[in-house]
Design an enzyme around this catalytic site. Structure first.
Site, short mmCIF file in Angstrom:
data_model
loop_
_atom_site.label_atom_id
_atom_site.label_comp_id
_atom_site.label_asym_id
_atom_site.label_seq_id
_atom_site.Cartn_x
_atom_site.Cartn_y
_atom_site.Cartn_z
N THR A 142 -38.48 19.09 -20.18
CA THR A 142 -37.75 17.97 -19.55
C THR A 142 -38.60 17.46 -18.38
OG1 THR A 142 -36.42 19.61 -18.34
CG2 THR A 142 -35.43 18.60 -20.30
N LYS A 168 -39.48 26.70 -20.99
CA LYS A 168 -39.43 25.45 -20.25
C LYS A 168 -38.56 25.66 -19.03
CE LYS A 168 -36.64 22.55 -20.05
NZ LYS A 168 -35.59 22.19 -19.03
N THR A 179 -32.56 23.71 -15.28
CA THR A 179 -32.38 24.36 -16.63
C THR A 179 -33.62 25.00 -17.20
OG1 THR A 179 -30.75 22.85 -17.01
CG2 THR A 179 -32.11 23.36 -18.93
N GLU A 257 -40.47 21.61 -9.78
CA GLU A 257 -40.52 20.16 -9.53
C GLU A 257 -41.14 19.86 -8.17
OE1 GLU A 257 -36.67 19.04 -12.31
OE2 GLU A 257 -36.40 19.33 -10.16
N ASN A 378 -35.27 14.67 -7.96
CA ASN A 378 -33.83 14.94 -8.12
C ASN A 378 -32.92 13.92 -7.45
OD1 ASN A 378 -33.58 17.64 -9.60
ND2 ASN A 378 -35.21 18.00 -8.12
N THR A 383 -30.95 7.89 -12.52
CA THR A 383 -30.87 6.44 -12.23
C THR A 383 -32.21 5.75 -12.50
OG1 THR A 383 -31.44 6.85 -9.91
CG2 THR A 383 -29.10 6.75 -10.49
#
Length: 383
Positions: A142, A168, A179, A257, A378, A383
């Site tokens: 992802t 992942k 996740t 991230e 995040n 959006t």
């Protein structure tokens, strides 16, 4: 790349969200002895609910995964969709529906686009290729920036067995089972129960990482063994499996991230595993520590704070030892602090040793720094 015998797979784009790979299937020509561990989140995804049912008898023959949508918080409809996916895959492959493990990862609270998933399930058999597991490792991504793969070979009664692991995960990571998704496939014939072996390895690897302290609703680690390479030494297998799980866990933490640094925290001389785990996670989950390491700020007082805020595990301050890259930090002078700052700025892997002096237990935990990249990823995720 080495693949275990008897496994076929594919990863492809079916249009769930964008043009990247978002759908993968793994199939074994022979039913597999299998085990899995799942998230302890109180709101597990529909695939976790169905997966727990299907793994109950310890046999699996296929795994079906979609990314970009986690099928979480979707109610009874989500569970029904997950069952339907397993049913369609089973029909395509000619296997039992209960031998299919479903997984989904991505946005929470959005219904699955079944209009694109079911046709992909119906065509699954025609898309399978021998091995090809690295393609699945890409399809399950992802916000990951790269595939996460680890393999080992061990001796077997028929010559050699292969263990292939993929994972992942880059955000919503503090596994507690992990996740995060991970699938480990092997042609080794494993004697006895598989679950205890997997659980022990997960507890020392995936359950020792954190990126942001958030335990996902979809975490799954599954091990499938079809036995085609013959029997193996149980100790050798467990050792290799732990190495793979540790490799993958570290890669998940490293690819957090926005992360620029992998942080390894080694808790030494703790009273027991519980004390080590609480304090290790407290350190790695502190935004103040994570941002200090990102900026190269040798603010060792934040480590003291993180140890001290574990209220039910009081540690005598006088006996507490803290090291950055082998350099002692408690009460460090200006010259040492300068060296510490240089160490933090120059290295992409940061080693922190915390010696509690309350016992003899040692454990290792992994996390990452906290940067503007995490906020950007995040703040605008949907959006």
């Amino acid at each position: 790349m080495d693949y275990p015998k008897g496994f076929f797979s594919f990863g492809t784009n079916i249009g769930i969200k964008d043009k990247t790979k978002d759908f993968g299937v793994i199939y074994s020509e022979k039913p597999c002895k299998a085990a899995a561990v799942f998230t302890k989140n109180n709101f597990p995804g529909a695939p976790v609910i169905v997966g727990k049912e299907h793994i109950r008898d310890g046999v699996l023959q296929a795994v079906v995964i979609n990314s970009k949508n986690s099928n979480v918080a979707t109610g009874e409809k989500g569970i029904s969709n997950s069952r339907q996916i397993c049913s369609e895959i089973a029909k395509s492959l000619g296997i039992a529906e209960t031998s299919v493990l479903p997984s989904s990862t991505g946005v929470i609270g959005v219904p699955l686009p079944m209009q694109v998933i079911l046709p992909a399930c119906a065509q699954a058999k025609s898309n399978l290729k021998p091995g090809n597991l690295d393609e699945v490792a890409e399809a399950i991504m992802t916000t990951d920036t790269r595939r996460k793969i680890s393999t080992r070979k061990i001796k077997s009664s028929n010559g050699e067995a292969v263990i292939f692991g993929m994972a992942k995960g880059a955000g919503m990571i503090e596994p507690n089972m992990a996740t995060m998704l991970s699938y480990i496939l092997t042609d080794a014939l494993i004697e006895g129960e598989v679950y205890p072996i997997l659980k022990d390895c997960v507890d020392l690897s995936f359950n020792c990482i954190t990126i942001d302290s958030d335990t996902s609703t979809s975490d799954t680690v599954a091990l499938l063994s079809n036995g085609l390479a013959g029997s193996v030494d149980p100790k050798e297998f467990k050792s290799a499996l732990l190495e793979i799980c540790t490799d993958l866990a570290k890669e998940v933490a490293r690819d957090g991230e926005g992360a620029t640094k992998l942080i390894e925290v080694r808790i030494k001389k703790s009273k027991d595993e519980s004390q080590a785990r609480k304090i290790g996670k407290s350190i790695l989950n502190s935004p103040l520590i994570k941002t200090a390491i990102y900026g190269g700020d040798p603010n060792w007082g934040r480590l003291v704070m993180a140890v001290g805020k574990v209220f039910d595990e009081p540690i005598p301050f006088d006996s507490l030892e803290i090291y950055f890259g082998g350099l002692p930090v408690k009460g460090a002078d200006s010259g040492t602090l300068k060296k510490l700052s240089e160490y933090l700025k120059k290295n992409s892997e940061i080693f922190v040793d915390v010696v509690l002096n309350t016992g003899n237990k040692e454990m290792v935990f992994w996390g990452c720094d906290l940067t503007e990249g995490y906020v950007k990823e995040n703040a605008y995720y949907t959006t």
